[in-house]
Design an enzyme around this catalytic site. Structure first.
Site, PDB file in Angstrom:
ATOM      1  CB  SER A 111      -0.808  -0.159   1.402  1.00  0.00           C
ATOM      2  OG  SER A 111      -0.269   0.290   2.233  1.00  0.00           O
ATOM      3  CE  LYS A 112       1.596   7.338  -3.067  1.00  0.00           C
ATOM      4  NZ  LYS A 112       2.178   6.987  -4.407  1.00  0.00           N
ATOM      5  NE  ARG A 113      -2.006   3.489   5.286  1.00  0.00           N
ATOM      6  CZ  ARG A 113      -2.285   2.287   5.406  1.00  0.00           C
ATOM      7  NH1 ARG A 113      -1.587   1.628   6.462  1.00  0.00           N
ATOM      8  NH2 ARG A 113      -3.400   1.533   5.120  1.00  0.00           N
ATOM      9  N   GLY A 149       5.311   3.268   0.980  1.00  0.00           N
ATOM     10  CA  GLY A 149       6.307   3.481  -0.181  1.00  0.00           C
ATOM     11  C   GLY A 149       5.617   3.625  -1.499  1.00  0.00           C
TER      12      GLY A 149
END
Ligand code: GLU
Length: 490
Positions: free
Chosen positions: A260-262, A264
């Site tokens: 997930s974006k969180r 990286g």
């Protein structure tokens, strides 16, 4: 097998996720391996989630990755165009098509109009949650006849169309990776097929489109697995032949959670910007969730097409290992033709402020040598500036080992000898650079490590690094002299 036709069907809700690229890739590989076609369809029925520029971004990410699909949505002269015999390929351009099949389902009693308000549905859901039940529609409107419903709609009431699932019926299908799957309709919801604004939901549109576009295999992420029984039931209601299904395992982080974006970078664009080559990213991604029969890990698109099959796709999620990706990417950087490598390095050098675009245009030979010198140490193109920084500006000695080297007693003799050799030439070329150390050795009697380490420390500020003769040519006479003087405190 009849014609093999696969589709990648993203929603234009933002960037292309790396997991989405892998889905597209597996669709592409299977299509190409079986002389089939791959289609890009845009699923934009949820207009509230539409993101401006997302379609363009998806197309350019696929193009960059070398996923050369045959049919569907393309960019031409900056415009989005739809090409192929089964268009339109953007769902919002197909609204009248869905309406026809929704009407067919209503007429046949496989679907019904539902007039329940949002308030009632919210309330129902709350109550079910409190009772620990799975939130689902309670079927209040199932008994409203089509005639009555049409009269109410004619009078201006708003309604959605829902699928009328049979009670307590097992729905089974086969997944080429997961085997046979059965779900009972008691665990399913009367899915909304058409919203009150006349837009179909994903479930209605996907079934209609996959059928009309003659899709033979549906290859998508496992998050769609719970939706498949609804789709299977719709195929039955409409009397259509069902495609084959493959639900792909997730792409996971090292902690086995969904990438997930969180944590990286997750978009194809991010990886492109960090200097991964499309060949490297595609090669590595193919291995996240699939393995070839042999041990070979470096596989070109051609190799992948030849070797890909669904029997070697795993059921378990694949961990996305950045170190492995770097290793694969480094391989492709080593193989890249020099011209292309330099072209990719230029924006990095300019962005880092090490060279201007003008400089880069004028100094192509310098750039060729620069990239030849460092290419074996690169995993990603974004590393170029940090690898060559020591060549630009003044000498910076931060490494302790290098500082120690510059304190050696013989540093003065050594650098004076180098200075003399430099004074004797107009410029530093490869001939000079590859013979000068021998000459200094002869003149001063200093040899081996005692010769090379301090020289390298004086010229680069480090004790290790790429080929010293290349560094001399890259620095050039003036810069070498400047650095010698800097070290000698002159
Ligand atoms: N539109 C869906 C998505 O955005 C595709 C699901 C499917 O492939 O059926 O992922």
């Amino acid at each position: 097998m009849s014609e093999v036709r696969l589709r990648f069907a993203p929603s234009p809700t933002g960037f292309l996720h790396i997991g989405g690229l892998r889905t597209a890739l597996y669709n592409y590989l299977f299509a190409k391996a079986n002389d089939g076609k791959m289609i890009l369809r845009i699923e934009d029925t949820d207009q509230t989630r539409f993101v401006e520029g997302a379609i363009e971004g998806l197309i350019s990410a696929l193009k960059w990755a070398g996923i050369d699909y045959d049919e569907g949505v393309f960019m031409e002269d900056g415009e989005i165009v739809e090409k192929g015999d089964y268009g339109p390929y953007i769902q919002s351009n197909r609204l009248d098509i869905y309406q026809k099949y929704v009407d067919q389902l209503l007429e046949a009693g496989y679907a019904y109009y539902c007039f329940c308000s949002k308030d009632r549905l919210d309330h129902l859901r709350e109550e079910q949650k409190i009772k620990g039940q799975i939130p689902r529609y309670d079927g209040l409107c199932r008994s409203i006849s089509l005639e009555e419903a049409r009269e109410r709609i004619a009078k201006g009431e708003k309604a959605v169309v829902r699928l009328k699932l049979p009670v307590d019926k097992d729905i089974s299908f086969h997944d080429l990776v997961r085997g046979d799957i059965t779900i009972n309709t008691n665990e399913m919801d009367d899915q909304v097929l058409m919203k009150s604004d006349g837009f179909p939901t994903y479930h209605m549109a996907v079934v209609v489109d996959d059928h009309l576009m003659k899709i033979s295999h549906i290859v998508r992420g496992e998050e769609w697995l719970p939706s498949t029984p609804k789709h299977i039931y719709l195929y039955d209601c409409l009397g259509w032949e069902k495609p084959e299904y493959v639900h792909l395992p997730g792409v996971l982080n090292a902690d086995h959670k969904k990438l997930s974006k969180r944590q990286g970078d997750v978009s194809v664009e991010d990886f492109k910007n960090r200097g991964y080559l499309p060949e490297g990213l595609v090669n590595y991604l193919a291995l996240v969730g699939w393995s070839p029969e042999g041990n070979e890990e470096i596989l070109s698109m051609e190799d992948l097409i030849q070797q890909f099959s669904f029997d070697r796709v795993s059921k378990a999620g694949g961990v996305f290992d950045k170190n492995k990706l770097d290793w694969v990417n480094a391989h492709y950087i080593k193989k890249l033709p020099m011209d292309e490598l330099v072209d990719l390095a230029i924006p990095e050098l300019v962005k880092a402020g090490l060279m201007t675009e003008e400089d880069c245009k004028e100094k192509r030979d310098f750039l060729d040598l620069l990239m030849e010198t460092i290419r074996d140490s690169l995993s990603r193109m974004e590393e170029v500036p940090e690898k060559v920084d020591f060549l630009f500006g003044d000498l910076e000695v931060t490494e302790e080992d290098a500082k120690d080297q510059l304190k050696e007693d013989h540093i003065g003799d050594l650098l004076k000898a180098l200075e003399e050799e430099l004074d004797a030439v107009d410029e530093v070329d490869q001939d000079f650079a590859s013979s000068v150390m021998k000459k200094i050795q002869k003149k001063t009697g200093i040899k081996g490590k005692k010769l090379y380490m301090p020289t390298r420390a004086a010229l680069t500020g480090n004790v290790h690094g790429p080929e010293l003769s290349n560094i001399m040519v890259l620095l050039g006479k003036e810069k070498m002299l400047d650095r010698i003087h800097q070290v000698l405190g002159e």
